[in-house]
Design a protein around this motif. Structure first.
Motif, PDB file in Angstrom:
ATOM      1  N   THR A 108       0.829  -1.204   0.000  1.00  0.00           N
ATOM      2  CA  THR A 108       0.000   0.000   0.000  1.00  0.00           C
ATOM      3  C   THR A 108       0.864   1.255   0.000  1.00  0.00           C
ATOM      4  N   ILE A 109       1.853   1.314   0.891  1.00  0.00           N
ATOM      5  CA  ILE A 109       2.731   2.489   0.983  1.00  0.00           C
ATOM      6  C   ILE A 109       3.526   2.665  -0.313  1.00  0.00           C
ATOM      7  N   ASP A 110       4.100   1.575  -0.814  1.00  0.00           N
ATOM      8  CA  ASP A 110       4.883   1.656  -2.049  1.00  0.00           C
ATOM      9  C   ASP A 110       4.026   2.144  -3.222  1.00  0.00           C
ATOM     10  N   ASN A 153       4.608   5.530  -5.273  1.00  0.00           N
ATOM     11  CA  ASN A 153       4.890   5.480  -6.713  1.00  0.00           C
ATOM     12  C   ASN A 153       3.836   6.200  -7.553  1.00  0.00           C
ATOM     13  N   SER A 154       2.619   6.294  -7.031  1.00  0.00           N
ATOM     14  CA  SER A 154       1.555   6.976  -7.779  1.00  0.00           C
ATOM     15  C   SER A 154       1.755   8.481  -7.825  1.00  0.00           C
ATOM     16  N   LYS A 155       2.484   9.002  -6.862  1.00  0.00           N
ATOM     17  CA  LYS A 155       2.755  10.447  -6.762  1.00  0.00           C
ATOM     18  C   LYS A 155       1.491  11.279  -6.554  1.00  0.00           C
ATOM     19  N   ILE A 156       0.422  10.674  -6.005  1.00  0.00           N
ATOM     20  CA  ILE A 156      -0.800  11.465  -5.780  1.00  0.00           C
ATOM     21  C   ILE A 156      -0.763  12.194  -4.438  1.00  0.00           C
ATOM     22  N   CYS A 157       0.194  11.853  -3.557  1.00  0.00           N
ATOM     23  CA  CYS A 157       0.244  12.529  -2.264  1.00  0.00           C
ATOM     24  C   CYS A 157       1.642  13.083  -1.987  1.00  0.00           C
ATOM     25  N   ASP A 187       9.296   2.284   4.466  1.00  0.00           N
ATOM     26  CA  ASP A 187       9.876   3.194   3.485  1.00  0.00           C
ATOM     27  C   ASP A 187       8.818   4.162   2.961  1.00  0.00           C
ATOM     28  N   TYR A 188       9.260   5.359   2.638  1.00  0.00           N
ATOM     29  CA  TYR A 188       8.433   6.405   2.009  1.00  0.00           C
ATOM     30  C   TYR A 188       7.374   6.996   2.938  1.00  0.00           C
ATOM     31  N   THR A 227       0.407  21.005   7.369  1.00  0.00           N
ATOM     32  CA  THR A 227       0.407  21.289   5.932  1.00  0.00           C
ATOM     33  C   THR A 227      -0.649  20.495   5.176  1.00  0.00           C
ATOM     34  N   ASN A 228      -1.727  20.147   5.835  1.00  0.00           N
ATOM     35  CA  ASN A 228      -2.772  19.359   5.190  1.00  0.00           C
ATOM     36  C   ASN A 228      -3.754  20.248   4.438  1.00  0.00           C
ATOM     37  N   ASP A 229      -3.782  20.129   3.121  1.00  0.00           N
ATOM     38  CA  ASP A 229      -4.838  20.758   2.336  1.00  0.00           C
ATOM     39  C   ASP A 229      -5.930  19.717   2.085  1.00  0.00           C
ATOM     40  N   ILE A 230      -5.491  18.568   1.574  1.00  0.00           N
ATOM     41  CA  ILE A 230      -6.382  17.458   1.286  1.00  0.00           C
ATOM     42  C   ILE A 230      -5.934  16.265   2.130  1.00  0.00           C
ATOM     43  N   ILE A 231      -6.879  15.635   2.780  1.00  0.00           N
ATOM     44  CA  ILE A 231      -6.604  14.464   3.617  1.00  0.00           C
ATOM     45  C   ILE A 231      -7.054  13.218   2.856  1.00  0.00           C
ATOM     46  N   LEU A 232      -6.196  12.219   2.826  1.00  0.00           N
ATOM     47  CA  LEU A 232      -6.532  10.914   2.277  1.00  0.00           C
ATOM     48  C   LEU A 232      -6.299   9.892   3.383  1.00  0.00           C
ATOM     49  N   ILE A 233      -7.356   9.209   3.802  1.00  0.00           N
ATOM     50  CA  ILE A 233      -7.227   8.135   4.787  1.00  0.00           C
ATOM     51  C   ILE A 233      -7.531   6.837   4.064  1.00  0.00           C
ATOM     52  N   MET A 234      -6.598   5.909   4.139  1.00  0.00           N
ATOM     53  CA  MET A 234      -6.752   4.655   3.408  1.00  0.00           C
ATOM     54  C   MET A 234      -6.270   3.497   4.275  1.00  0.00           C
ATOM     55  N   HIS A 235      -7.020   2.418   4.252  1.00  0.00           N
ATOM     56  CA  HIS A 235      -6.585   1.218   4.976  1.00  0.00           C
ATOM     57  C   HIS A 235      -5.488   0.504   4.201  1.00  0.00           C
ATOM     58  N   ALA A 236      -4.719  -0.304   4.889  1.00  0.00           N
ATOM     59  CA  ALA A 236      -3.539  -0.946   4.300  1.00  0.00           C
ATOM     60  C   ALA A 236      -3.800  -2.355   3.799  1.00  0.00           C
ATOM     61  N   ASP A 237      -5.019  -2.860   3.966  1.00  0.00           N
ATOM     62  CA  ASP A 237      -5.295  -4.258   3.582  1.00  0.00           C
ATOM     63  C   ASP A 237      -6.041  -4.336   2.248  1.00  0.00           C
ATOM     64  N   LEU A 238      -5.423  -3.753   1.225  1.00  0.00           N
ATOM     65  CA  LEU A 238      -6.020  -3.684  -0.110  1.00  0.00           C
ATOM     66  C   LEU A 238      -5.090  -4.377  -1.108  1.00  0.00           C
ATOM     67  N   PRO A 239      -5.144  -5.702  -1.200  1.00  0.00           N
ATOM     68  CA  PRO A 239      -4.201  -6.445  -2.037  1.00  0.00           C
ATOM     69  C   PRO A 239      -4.219  -6.078  -3.514  1.00  0.00           C
ATOM     70  N   LYS A 240      -5.319  -5.512  -4.015  1.00  0.00           N
ATOM     71  CA  LYS A 240      -5.425  -5.184  -5.439  1.00  0.00           C
ATOM     72  C   LYS A 240      -5.094  -3.717  -5.749  1.00  0.00           C
ATOM     73  N   ILE A 241      -4.627  -2.982  -4.753  1.00  0.00           N
ATOM     74  CA  ILE A 241      -4.313  -1.569  -4.954  1.00  0.00           C
ATOM     75  C   ILE A 241      -3.330  -1.417  -6.119  1.00  0.00           C
ATOM     76  N   ASN A 242      -3.538  -0.366  -6.921  1.00  0.00           N
ATOM     77  CA  ASN A 242      -2.654  -0.136  -8.067  1.00  0.00           C
ATOM     78  C   ASN A 242      -2.636   1.356  -8.404  1.00  0.00           C
ATOM     79  N   GLU A 243      -1.588   1.762  -9.089  1.00  0.00           N
ATOM     80  CA  GLU A 243      -1.407   3.182  -9.399  1.00  0.00           C
ATOM     81  C   GLU A 243      -2.502   3.771 -10.286  1.00  0.00           C
ATOM     82  N   PRO A 244      -2.922   3.100 -11.378  1.00  0.00           N
ATOM     83  CA  PRO A 244      -3.982   3.706 -12.203  1.00  0.00           C
ATOM     84  C   PRO A 244      -5.265   3.994 -11.411  1.00  0.00           C
ATOM     85  N   ASP A 245      -5.634   3.107 -10.499  1.00  0.00           N
ATOM     86  CA  ASP A 245      -6.856   3.335  -9.719  1.00  0.00           C
ATOM     87  C   ASP A 245      -6.668   4.445  -8.696  1.00  0.00           C
TER      88      ASP A 245
END
Length: 191
Positions: free
Chosen positions: A39-41, A45-49, A64-65, A88-106
């Motif tokens: 999830t962290i990697d 790598n997505s560079k969205i945050c 890491d990261y 320095t929070n403008d936009i907050i993203l809260i995401m759980h770490a148990d998402l085995p299908k997570i990917n950069e395009p999504d």
């Protein structure tokens, strides 16, 4: 747009107890660590945050990261503490770490669908839990993560007349909470 991601992760040794009938405690620990790293990697790598903060009850957890924010508080209180500790929070993203299908395009799809005037919410596939929230830090509401969180968030948004958007992105909805999930997601877990 400055996006700060917050990922709640409890001690790996006490993670995924619902899988105790099918995998051993050391296997659950490795599984939780592997999913958190993925999830962290993927977020990095997505560079969205701009930043990734792991909110944890494990003083030794370093991934890491990301930076770690240690707390003994409950999930929602710990997330609030970590969010308020960063200025320095403008936009907050809260995401759980148990998402085995997570990917950069999504993750890019999530970022592109974000509307600064709305809270973006992504439920789990059963529409009971909440896997992801993205919102402008100026929007105020109570966090409701935990049992039946999706319905609790819906109630919170409606009671406070908050604009929200319910987003369906399967890879961010397909979490690992049960034995059935484990067998369904095994190919993603092992990759």
């Amino acid at each position: 747009m400055n996006v700060s991601a917050f990922i709640p992760i409890k001690k790996f040794s006490s993670s995924k107890n619902r899988l105790a009938n099918i995998i051993t405690s050391p296997e659950r620990e490795v599984l939780a660590a592997s999913m958190a790293k993925k999830t962290i990697d993927t977020l990095h790598n997505s560079k969205i945050c701009n930043s990734i903060t792991v909110v944890t009850n494990d003083k030794s957890l370093q991934l890491d990261y990301s930076t770690s924010y240690f707390t003994n508080s409950s999930l929602n209180d710990g997330l609030n503490e970590a969010i308020y500790a960063q200025t320095t929070n403008d936009i907050i993203l809260i995401m759980h770490a148990d998402l085995p299908k997570i990917n950069e395009p999504d993750l890019h799809e999530l970022a592109h669908s974000f509307d600064i005037k709305k809270v973006s919410i992504i439920s789990d596939l059963s529409m009971q839990g909440t896997n992801c929230l993205m919102f402008n830090s100026a929007i105020s509401f109570d966090l409701k993560f935990g049992l039946n969180s999706y319905n609790l968030f819906m109630h919170e948004f409606k009671n406070n007349r908050l604009n929200y958007q319910d987003i369906s992105i399967e890879s961010l909805q397909d979490d690992l909470d049960s034995e059935e999930d484990y067998f369904k997601l095994i190919k993603y877990i092992n990759s």
